[in-house]
Write a protein that holds these residues in place. Structure first.
Motif, PDB file in Angstrom:
ATOM      1  N   ALA A   1      -1.464 -14.965   2.914  1.00  0.00           N
ATOM      2  CA  ALA A   1      -1.763 -13.653   3.503  1.00  0.00           C
ATOM      3  C   ALA A   1      -1.959 -12.606   2.403  1.00  0.00           C
ATOM      4  N   ASP A   2      -1.113 -12.616   1.387  1.00  0.00           N
ATOM      5  CA  ASP A   2      -1.258 -11.666   0.271  1.00  0.00           C
ATOM      6  C   ASP A   2      -2.604 -11.845  -0.418  1.00  0.00           C
ATOM      7  N   SER A   3      -3.027 -13.114  -0.582  1.00  0.00           N
ATOM      8  CA  SER A   3      -4.305 -13.355  -1.272  1.00  0.00           C
ATOM      9  C   SER A   3      -5.466 -12.812  -0.439  1.00  0.00           C
ATOM     10  N   VAL A   4      -5.352 -12.949   0.882  1.00  0.00           N
ATOM     11  CA  VAL A   4      -6.403 -12.409   1.759  1.00  0.00           C
ATOM     12  C   VAL A   4      -6.420 -10.885   1.664  1.00  0.00           C
ATOM     13  N   TRP A   5      -5.231 -10.279   1.610  1.00  0.00           N
ATOM     14  CA  TRP A   5      -5.144  -8.819   1.456  1.00  0.00           C
ATOM     15  C   TRP A   5      -5.894  -8.388   0.186  1.00  0.00           C
ATOM     16  N   GLU A   6      -5.619  -9.080  -0.937  1.00  0.00           N
ATOM     17  CA  GLU A   6      -6.242  -8.693  -2.213  1.00  0.00           C
ATOM     18  C   GLU A   6      -7.766  -8.783  -2.108  1.00  0.00           C
ATOM     19  N   HIS A   7      -8.249  -9.852  -1.499  1.00  0.00           N
ATOM     20  CA  HIS A   7      -9.698 -10.030  -1.345  1.00  0.00           C
ATOM     21  C   HIS A   7     -10.280  -8.942  -0.437  1.00  0.00           C
ATOM     22  N   THR A   8      -9.560  -8.670   0.635  1.00  0.00           N
ATOM     23  CA  THR A   8     -10.020  -7.651   1.594  1.00  0.00           C
ATOM     24  C   THR A   8     -10.083  -6.279   0.921  1.00  0.00           C
ATOM     25  N   ILE A   9      -9.076  -5.977   0.113  1.00  0.00           N
ATOM     26  CA  ILE A   9      -9.024  -4.657  -0.520  1.00  0.00           C
ATOM     27  C   ILE A   9     -10.109  -4.528  -1.593  1.00  0.00           C
ATOM     28  N   GLU A  10     -10.456  -5.641  -2.246  1.00  0.00           N
ATOM     29  CA  GLU A  10     -11.568  -5.582  -3.205  1.00  0.00           C
ATOM     30  C   GLU A  10     -12.841  -5.122  -2.493  1.00  0.00           C
ATOM     31  N   VAL A  11     -13.055  -5.670  -1.299  1.00  0.00           N
ATOM     32  CA  VAL A  11     -14.255  -5.281  -0.538  1.00  0.00           C
ATOM     33  C   VAL A  11     -14.122  -3.824  -0.058  1.00  0.00           C
ATOM     34  N   SER A  12     -12.923  -3.458   0.413  1.00  0.00           N
ATOM     35  CA  SER A  12     -12.706  -2.062   0.864  1.00  0.00           C
ATOM     36  C   SER A  12     -12.945  -1.079  -0.275  1.00  0.00           C
ATOM     37  N   ASN A  13     -12.503  -1.437  -1.488  1.00  0.00           N
ATOM     38  CA  ASN A  13     -12.709  -0.546  -2.635  1.00  0.00           C
ATOM     39  C   ASN A  13     -14.200  -0.365  -2.918  1.00  0.00           C
ATOM     40  N   LYS A  14     -14.970  -1.445  -2.746  1.00  0.00           N
ATOM     41  CA  LYS A  14     -16.431  -1.335  -2.944  1.00  0.00           C
ATOM     42  C   LYS A  14     -17.034  -0.399  -1.887  1.00  0.00           C
ATOM     43  N   ILE A  15     -16.512  -0.490  -0.671  1.00  0.00           N
ATOM     44  CA  ILE A  15     -17.018   0.390   0.402  1.00  0.00           C
ATOM     45  C   ILE A  15     -16.686   1.847   0.072  1.00  0.00           C
ATOM     46  N   ILE A  16     -15.455   2.083  -0.384  1.00  0.00           N
ATOM     47  CA  ILE A  16     -15.049   3.453  -0.733  1.00  0.00           C
ATOM     48  C   ILE A  16     -15.977   3.989  -1.827  1.00  0.00           C
ATOM     49  N   ARG A  17     -16.261   3.151  -2.837  1.00  0.00           N
ATOM     50  CA  ARG A  17     -17.149   3.577  -3.932  1.00  0.00           C
ATOM     51  C   ARG A  17     -18.535   3.921  -3.379  1.00  0.00           C
TER      52      ARG A  17
END
Ligand SMILES: N[C@@H](CCC(=O)N[C@@H](CS)C(=O)NCC(=O)O)C(=O)O
Length: 210
Positions: free
Chosen positions: A92-108
């Motif tokens: 679950a933590d690994s999925v969170w990290e992957h998800t947040i990488e994508v969210s950070n790209k969206i924020i950018r």
């Protein structure tokens, strides 16, 4: 007993996962918005938001916890929104990290990309990032039985964060994640959206527009 204040600008951004966890846990909280950011910034642990202000009513101590991942994990542990099995929790933590990488790209893309560059950058994101996101997340979901849960059999903070990322993706590029384009991910979306407490939050005025 502790009381919680989510300190962020009046938008979803990096605070939305924090609010969603509190809502899923049925824990009341307040929102605090900066009114003089240059003066407030140096008062924060890392000069950034979101922060969670925790008031312990018993000890009268106040803690300002920063970094969205730390806040989310603290709340998820405190309110039993993590998997009990260590391996399921790590997946679950690994999925969170992957998800947040994508969210950070969206924020950018949304907040930091110049207007004239946005259409090309969004197209690039659509071609280069979205397919990998769908493929990787689908593989993990399918391995766990394709029931909307990434690891184990309990709804945790990671499905909630994935719901939020899907919402962000569909806001940026409508129709990106649907029952047709990414059925396994859509199950996560539906599982979270139909949780009674989340459902009530999504329909409430507490939910920020953007
Ligand atoms: N790693 C941090 C990043 C926090 C962050 O970048 N916050 C931005 C807003 S989304 C911020 O505070 N910007 C204002 C500033 O740095 O002065 C987290 O996940 O909480």
């Amino acid at each position: 007993m502790a009381s919680f204040t989510v300190y962020y600008w009046p938008g979803k951004g990096r605070a939305e996962n924090v609010r969603l966890i509190l809502e899923a846990a049925g824990v009341p909280y307040e929102n605090k918005y900066p009114s003089d950011w240059p003066a407030e910034k140096p008062t924060l642990p890392f000069g950034q938001l979101p922060a969670l202000i925790i008031n312990d009513e018993k000890t009268k101590q106040t803690t300002t916890l920063a970094q969205s991942a730390a806040i989310v994990r603290f709340l998820a542990r405190k309110f039993n929104l993590v998997a009990e099995d260590p391996l399921a929790a790590a997946i679950a933590d690994s999925v969170w990290e992957h998800t947040i990488e994508v969210s950070n790209k969206i924020i950018r893309l949304v907040w930091l990309t110049p207007k004239e560059e946005k259409p090309a950058e969004i197209e690039k994101f659509k071609q280069e990032v979205v397919p990998g996101f769908i493929k990787a997340q689908t593989a993990i979901l399918e391995k766990n039985g394709n029931n909307g849960i990434y690891a184990g059999n309990k709804l945790t903070y990671v499905e909630i964060a994935a719901y939020n990322a899907i919402d962000e993706l569909n806001t940026l590029i409508p129709g990106t994640i649907t029952a047709t384009t990414a059925p396994a991910l859509w199950k996560v979306h539906e599982l979270v959206a139909n949780d009674d407490k989340i459902k009530a939050y999504l329909a409430s005025p507490r939910r920020h527009e953007m």
